[in-house]
Design a protein around this motif. Structure first.
Motif, PDB file in Angstrom:
ATOM      1  N   LYS A   1       0.829  -1.186  -0.027  1.00  0.00           N
ATOM      2  CA  LYS A   1      -0.045  -0.077   0.017  1.00  0.00           C
ATOM      3  C   LYS A   1       0.896   1.282   0.009  1.00  0.00           C
ATOM      4  O   LYS A   1       1.805   1.507   1.023  1.00  0.00           O
ATOM      5  N   VAL A   2       0.643   1.987  -0.922  1.00  0.00           N
ATOM      6  CA  VAL A   2       1.382   3.308  -1.166  1.00  0.00           C
ATOM      7  C   VAL A   2       0.538   4.566  -0.462  1.00  0.00           C
ATOM      8  O   VAL A   2      -0.780   4.513  -0.939  1.00  0.00           O
ATOM      9  N   GLY A   3       1.168   5.486   0.472  1.00  0.00           N
ATOM     10  CA  GLY A   3       0.360   6.422   0.898  1.00  0.00           C
ATOM     11  C   GLY A   3       0.636   7.642   0.344  1.00  0.00           C
ATOM     12  O   GLY A   3       1.745   8.057   0.196  1.00  0.00           O
ATOM     13  N   VAL A   4      -0.302   8.443  -0.323  1.00  0.00           N
ATOM     14  CA  VAL A   4      -0.062   9.839  -1.239  1.00  0.00           C
ATOM     15  C   VAL A   4      -0.239  10.579  -0.083  1.00  0.00           C
ATOM     16  O   VAL A   4      -1.567  11.117  -0.001  1.00  0.00           O
ATOM     17  N   VAL A   5       0.354  11.442   0.019  1.00  0.00           N
ATOM     18  CA  VAL A   5       0.433  12.450   1.159  1.00  0.00           C
ATOM     19  C   VAL A   5       0.416  14.009   0.372  1.00  0.00           C
ATOM     20  O   VAL A   5       1.337  14.177  -0.137  1.00  0.00           O
ATOM     21  N   GLY A   6      -0.441  14.562   1.054  1.00  0.00           N
ATOM     22  CA  GLY A   6      -0.408  16.172   0.603  1.00  0.00           C
ATOM     23  C   GLY A   6      -1.671  16.759   1.054  1.00  0.00           C
ATOM     24  O   GLY A   6      -2.561  16.105   1.708  1.00  0.00           O
ATOM     25  N   PRO A   7      -1.466  18.401   1.171  1.00  0.00           N
ATOM     26  CA  PRO A   7      -2.568  19.063   1.400  1.00  0.00           C
ATOM     27  C   PRO A   7      -3.914  18.972   0.337  1.00  0.00           C
ATOM     28  O   PRO A   7      -4.200  20.127   0.096  1.00  0.00           O
TER      29      PRO A   7
ATOM     30  N   ALA B   1       8.632  17.648  -4.097  1.00  0.00           N
ATOM     31  CA  ALA B   1       8.658  18.956  -3.179  1.00  0.00           C
ATOM     32  C   ALA B   1       9.520  19.126  -2.022  1.00  0.00           C
ATOM     33  O   ALA B   1       9.647  20.102  -1.622  1.00  0.00           O
ATOM     34  N   CYS B   2      10.302  17.946  -1.568  1.00  0.00           N
ATOM     35  CA  CYS B   2      11.285  18.295  -0.640  1.00  0.00           C
ATOM     36  C   CYS B   2      12.511  18.659  -0.824  1.00  0.00           C
ATOM     37  O   CYS B   2      13.305  17.956  -1.511  1.00  0.00           O
ATOM     38  N   ILE B   3      12.552  20.062  -1.125  1.00  0.00           N
ATOM     39  CA  ILE B   3      13.700  20.931  -1.556  1.00  0.00           C
ATOM     40  C   ILE B   3      14.946  21.074  -0.716  1.00  0.00           C
ATOM     41  O   ILE B   3      16.001  21.501  -0.982  1.00  0.00           O
TER      42      ILE B   3
ATOM     43  N   GLY C   1       5.461  11.764  -1.009  1.00  0.00           N
ATOM     44  CA  GLY C   1       5.289  12.953  -0.481  1.00  0.00           C
ATOM     45  C   GLY C   1       6.162  12.891   0.662  1.00  0.00           C
ATOM     46  O   GLY C   1       6.990  12.058   0.805  1.00  0.00           O
ATOM     47  N   PRO C   2       6.084  13.980   1.573  1.00  0.00           N
ATOM     48  CA  PRO C   2       5.110  15.284   1.735  1.00  0.00           C
ATOM     49  C   PRO C   2       5.416  16.007   0.874  1.00  0.00           C
ATOM     50  O   PRO C   2       6.339  16.222   0.181  1.00  0.00           O
ATOM     51  N   THR C   3       4.358  17.137   0.827  1.00  0.00           N
ATOM     52  CA  THR C   3       4.462  18.229  -0.059  1.00  0.00           C
ATOM     53  C   THR C   3       5.061  19.452   0.528  1.00  0.00           C
ATOM     54  O   THR C   3       5.408  20.460  -0.153  1.00  0.00           O
TER      55      THR C   3
END
Length: 248
Positions: free
Chosen positions: A59-65, A155-157, A130-132
């Motif tokens: 299971k892949v968790g897709v993390v974001g706002p 998004a993790c810069i 993620g996270p974003t």
């Protein structure tokens, strides 16, 4: 700093020209869906990690706002993830040894709440997209390291995450945006810049992390500010930019 949603397709879609990934030519092509192309290849990347071996369902968790940010709310993460998961599961040439599933995980727009929420996602997924929010990327990656779970993020810069010995379960899905920006600025000899963001936590933290990354490469960043919540704060920000000096 001008903000715009990251385009997840680009060159990644070219990979789908291979026989195992036929392109749909219909009017409503899957490539037109935001987030779909990136999700497909990230999920394939997640499966290369050892934790997937001998699993029945990964299971892949897709993390974001997805609920609170007006930019990311347009990404359709559930639709994109479902299309990507179905495409991978139906491709018998991949021989993954397990079936994929996904869960959309909400990330609050306040950084502190986002980190608190992520702590409870340990048992929600076997790996994360993620996270974003760059504001808690380091902490989230350390948690994932302790959980022995992969994190794939565009998004993790945070430049610290490039130290693989400290963050072995973290991987970028795209080149660092800060490094690309630095290359452009260097090419045009723009040696002094300012960064202005909107007033949401996620964008304030993004601006601060971009500034930190650029400074780590020797580029002066004169000012990092947000536009504020009203006209007065906006005017103060513009005045601060004006007083910051010769910003390129």
């Amino acid at each position: 700093m001008q903000q715009f949603p990251l385009h997840f397709g680009g060159a990644l879609w070219e990979l789908s020209s291979y026989p195992c990934c036929p392109i749909l030519r219909s009017k409503h092509s899957l490539s037109t869906l935001p987030f779909y192309n990136l999700t497909l290849w990230i999920i394939l990347g997640v499966l290369t990690f050892p934790c997937c071996v001998q699993c029945l369902i990964f299971k892949v968790g897709v993390v974001g706002p997805w609920n609170c940010d007006p930019v990311f709310s347009k990404a359709l993460p559930a639709v994109a993830s479902k299309l990507a998961i179905n495409r991978i599961n139906e491709d018998f040439s991949l021989d993954l040894g397990c079936k994929l599933d996904f869960v959309v995980l909400q990330e609050p727009c306040e950084t502190s709440k986002a980190l608190t929420t992520f702590v409870y996602y340990e048992k929600s997924a076997d790996g994360f997209v993620g996270p974003t929010n760059p504001g808690y990327c380091n902490a989230a990656t350390l948690l994932a390291k302790n959980w022995d779970k992969a994190i794939f993020s565009w998004a993790c810069i945070n430049y610290e995450l490039d130290r693989t010995e400290n963050y072995p379960t973290f991987a970028r899905t795209l080149p660092s945006p800060a490094r690309i920006l630095f290359t452009v600025l260097k090419y045009f000899s723009w040696a002094n810049i300012g960064i202005v963001s909107s007033n949401e936590d996620i964008w304030i933290d993004t601006a601060n992390k971009v500034a930190s990354s650029l400074r780590s490469q020797g580029l002066p960043v004169s000012i990092v500010a947000s536009v504020g919540n009203n006209d007065t704060e906006l005017e103060n920000t513009l005045r601060a930019v004006q007083n910051a000096g010769a910003i390129k």
